[in-house]
Design a protein around this motif. Structure first.
Motif, PDB file in Angstrom:
ATOM      1  N   ARG A 230       0.835  -1.210   0.000  1.00  0.00           N
ATOM      2  CA  ARG A 230       0.000   0.000   0.000  1.00  0.00           C
ATOM      3  C   ARG A 230       0.869   1.258   0.000  1.00  0.00           C
ATOM      4  NH1 ARG A 230      -5.473  -0.943   1.306  1.00  0.00           N
ATOM      5  NH2 ARG A 230      -5.846  -3.167   1.623  1.00  0.00           N
ATOM      6  N   GLN A 231       1.991   1.223   0.704  1.00  0.00           N
ATOM      7  CA  GLN A 231       2.906   2.360   0.711  1.00  0.00           C
ATOM      8  C   GLN A 231       3.565   2.534  -0.657  1.00  0.00           C
ATOM      9  OE1 GLN A 231       3.721   4.855   3.044  1.00  0.00           O
ATOM     10  NE2 GLN A 231       1.760   4.093   3.792  1.00  0.00           N
TER      11      GLN A 231
ATOM     12  N   ASN B  35       3.135   6.022  -2.596  1.00  0.00           N
ATOM     13  CA  ASN B  35       4.348   6.758  -2.947  1.00  0.00           C
ATOM     14  C   ASN B  35       4.716   6.642  -4.419  1.00  0.00           C
ATOM     15  OD1 ASN B  35       5.806   7.816  -0.350  1.00  0.00           O
ATOM     16  ND2 ASN B  35       4.928   5.833   0.198  1.00  0.00           N
TER      17      ASN B  35
ATOM     18  N   PRO C  90       8.889   3.115  -0.722  1.00  0.00           N
ATOM     19  CA  PRO C  90       8.627   4.176   0.259  1.00  0.00           C
ATOM     20  C   PRO C  90       9.808   4.563   1.143  1.00  0.00           C
ATOM     21  CG  PRO C  90       7.691   2.122   1.021  1.00  0.00           C
ATOM     22  CD  PRO C  90       8.260   1.856  -0.354  1.00  0.00           C
TER      23      PRO C  90
END
Length: 98
Positions: free
Chosen positions: A41-42, A46, A50
């Protein structure tokens, strides 16, 4: 509405890295699957990894460290070697030649 998870991720990593990470995850109460989901998800948020992926401009030198920092640096290297978290020197030089 619950979302059903339908995808698998299979990876192979060094055993000691897996153990160290999972000890930390257990301490903070996060499962391996949740941690991987959070990482993905990061990446999406990003639009890339990340965290910074850079190579230092220079390698650490003993002359630039105080005794405590140098001893910690050496202890980390020793621990990596003791846990077989290293690569054969021939493999390292072969990779550098590429």
């Amino acid at each position: 509405m619950a979302v059903t998870k339908k995808a698998n991720v299979n990876v192979r990593i060094q055993e000691n890295i897996k153990q160290q990470a999972e000890q930390i995850l257990e301490t903070i109460g996060i499962t391996r699957a949740t941690a991987i989901d959070m990482f993905y998800r990061q990446i999406i948020l990003n639009k890339g990894i990340p965290f910074s992926l850079t190579i230092p401009k220079s390698l650490p030198a003993q002359d630039d460290m105080d005794e405590k920092t140098f001893n910690a640096f050496m202890a980390k290297g020793y621990d990596q070697a003791a846990q077989s978290d290293s690569y054969p020197i021939d493999d390292v030089f072969e990779e550098l030649d590429r």
